[in-house]
Design a protein around this motif. Structure first.
Motif, short mmCIF file in Angstrom:
data_model
loop_
_atom_site.label_atom_id
_atom_site.label_comp_id
_atom_site.label_asym_id
_atom_site.label_seq_id
_atom_site.Cartn_x
_atom_site.Cartn_y
_atom_site.Cartn_z
N ALA A 22 0.84 -1.21 0.00
CA ALA A 22 0.00 0.00 0.00
C ALA A 22 0.87 1.25 0.00
N ALA A 23 1.93 1.25 0.81
CA ALA A 23 2.82 2.42 0.87
C ALA A 23 3.52 2.63 -0.47
N SER A 24 3.98 1.55 -1.10
CA SER A 24 4.65 1.72 -2.39
C SER A 24 3.65 2.18 -3.45
N GLY A 25 2.40 1.78 -3.34
CA GLY A 25 1.38 2.25 -4.27
C GLY A 25 1.14 3.73 -4.13
N LEU A 26 1.18 4.25 -2.90
CA LEU A 26 1.02 5.69 -2.69
C LEU A 26 2.17 6.46 -3.32
N ALA A 27 3.38 5.90 -3.19
CA ALA A 27 4.55 6.60 -3.72
C ALA A 27 4.47 6.74 -5.23
N SER A 28 3.89 5.76 -5.89
CA SER A 28 3.83 5.84 -7.34
C SER A 28 2.49 6.36 -7.85
N ALA A 29 1.61 6.77 -6.92
CA ALA A 29 0.31 7.30 -7.34
C ALA A 29 0.44 8.70 -7.93
N GLN A 30 1.56 9.38 -7.68
CA GLN A 30 1.83 10.69 -8.26
C GLN A 30 3.23 10.63 -8.88
N LEU A 31 3.32 10.94 -10.15
CA LEU A 31 4.59 10.88 -10.86
C LEU A 31 5.00 12.26 -11.35
N CYS A 62 2.57 13.06 -1.63
CA CYS A 62 3.98 12.75 -1.85
C CYS A 62 4.83 14.01 -1.64
N GLY A 63 6.15 13.81 -1.65
CA GLY A 63 7.08 14.90 -1.43
C GLY A 63 7.99 15.16 -2.60
N VAL A 64 8.34 16.45 -2.81
CA VAL A 64 9.24 16.87 -3.88
C VAL A 64 10.31 17.77 -3.26
N ARG A 65 11.57 17.51 -3.62
CA ARG A 65 12.66 18.41 -3.23
C ARG A 65 13.12 19.16 -4.48
N MET A 66 13.15 20.48 -4.39
CA MET A 66 13.63 21.32 -5.48
C MET A 66 15.10 21.68 -5.23
N HIS A 67 15.94 21.41 -6.21
CA HIS A 67 17.36 21.79 -6.18
C HIS A 67 17.48 23.03 -7.07
N TRP A 68 18.08 24.09 -6.54
CA TRP A 68 18.06 25.38 -7.25
C TRP A 68 19.35 25.69 -8.02
N PRO A 111 5.51 9.71 1.36
CA PRO A 111 6.46 9.04 0.47
C PRO A 111 6.89 10.00 -0.64
N LYS A 112 7.97 9.65 -1.30
CA LYS A 112 8.43 10.50 -2.40
C LYS A 112 7.52 10.36 -3.61
N CYS A 113 7.39 11.45 -4.37
CA CYS A 113 6.67 11.39 -5.64
C CYS A 113 7.48 10.51 -6.58
N GLY A 114 6.80 9.71 -7.37
CA GLY A 114 7.48 8.81 -8.29
C GLY A 114 7.89 9.52 -9.56
N GLY A 115 8.40 8.72 -10.49
CA GLY A 115 8.85 9.27 -11.77
C GLY A 115 10.30 9.68 -11.71
N SER A 116 10.85 9.99 -12.86
CA SER A 116 12.25 10.40 -12.95
C SER A 116 12.41 11.84 -12.50
N ASN A 117 13.61 12.17 -12.01
CA ASN A 117 13.93 13.56 -11.70
C ASN A 117 13.84 14.36 -13.01
N ARG A 118 13.39 15.59 -12.91
CA ARG A 118 13.28 16.46 -14.08
C ARG A 118 14.13 17.70 -13.86
N GLU A 119 14.81 18.16 -14.92
CA GLU A 119 15.69 19.32 -14.81
C GLU A 119 15.38 20.35 -15.90
N VAL A 120 15.70 21.61 -15.58
CA VAL A 120 15.57 22.70 -16.54
C VAL A 120 16.67 23.71 -16.24
N LEU A 121 17.18 24.37 -17.27
CA LEU A 121 18.25 25.34 -17.10
C LEU A 121 17.69 26.76 -17.06
N VAL A 122 18.16 27.55 -16.11
CA VAL A 122 17.79 28.96 -16.00
C VAL A 122 19.07 29.78 -16.18
N THR A 123 19.03 30.78 -17.05
CA THR A 123 20.18 31.65 -17.26
C THR A 123 19.89 33.01 -16.64
#
Length: 195
Positions: A22-31, A62-68, A111-123
């Motif tokens: 059930a816990a692993s299902g919650l983690a992947s319920a949001q990607l 779920c949880g998301v950490r933003m790296h700046w 739990p952590k949000c599922g899916g791959s980490n996503r990145e974008v460049l800011v200039t």
């Protein structure tokens, strides 16, 4: 007593895997599905809007950490429908290129949000340095009779102009942008803008 112990062991064997599933299902319920930034180019101190898209299959929890891109991070809990998409405003005080990353992260009981980490460049670019009225076109930030020092114009817009020691200081001084301040030293033949 033995019956109670056996009963408890049977309950644990059957219940713990179900709870883990059930816990692993919650983690992947949001990607985490995408990340965008607007505008992709800004000036120091100017806010940009970062939007993290989430595919929600069931509930929001779920949880998301933003790296700046400057060594700092912020944590965000996605636990209400209004948290999707995650929209955060951010600015940087100095010029540079910053890689912003959204990473699924366990935050307390979330739990952590599922899916791959996503990145974008800011200039982040420093505004162009204005020159005095007596500088010829294409002379850069230095007034007539002065040349740009060895380091050129730095990312934050700072620069040093040089001339022969004792050269008269110009009547019109270069103007400095942002947090930069004007300096001059006629005896050493230097002037410019610095932090």
């Amino acid at each position: 007593m033995k019956n109670n112990t056996r009963l408890l062991a049977t309950w644990a064997r059957r219940t713990v895997p179900v709870l883990l599933l059930a816990a692993s299902g919650l983690a992947s319920a949001q990607l985490i599905s995408a990340i965008q930034v607007a505008p992709a180019a800004a000036k120091p101190g100017e806010a940009v809007t970062v939007t993290v898209q989430l595919d929600v299959m069931s509930g929001t929890n779920c949880g998301v950490r933003m790296h700046w891109g400057d060594g700092s991070t912020t944590d965000h809990k996605i636990n209400q429908a209004k948290d999707v998409p995650l929209v955060v405003q951010r600015s940087w005080p100095r010029a540079g290129s910053y890689t912003v990353k959204a990473e699924g992260k366990t935050l307390g009981m979330l739990p952590k949000c599922g899916g791959s980490n996503r990145e974008v460049l800011v200039t982040v670019s420093a505004p162009a340095v204005a020159t005095g009225g007596n500088a010829p076109t294409g002379a850069g930030p230095c007034p007539a009779g002065w040349k740009l020092g060895k380091g050129g114009v730095s990312k934050n817009g700072a620069f040093t102009c040089t001339a022969k020691a004792g050269t008269a200081l110009p009547a019109e001084r270069p103007s400095c942008q942002g947090e930069l301040t004007y300096f001059e030293n006629g005896r050493r033949g230097q002037l410019g803008c610095r932090l």
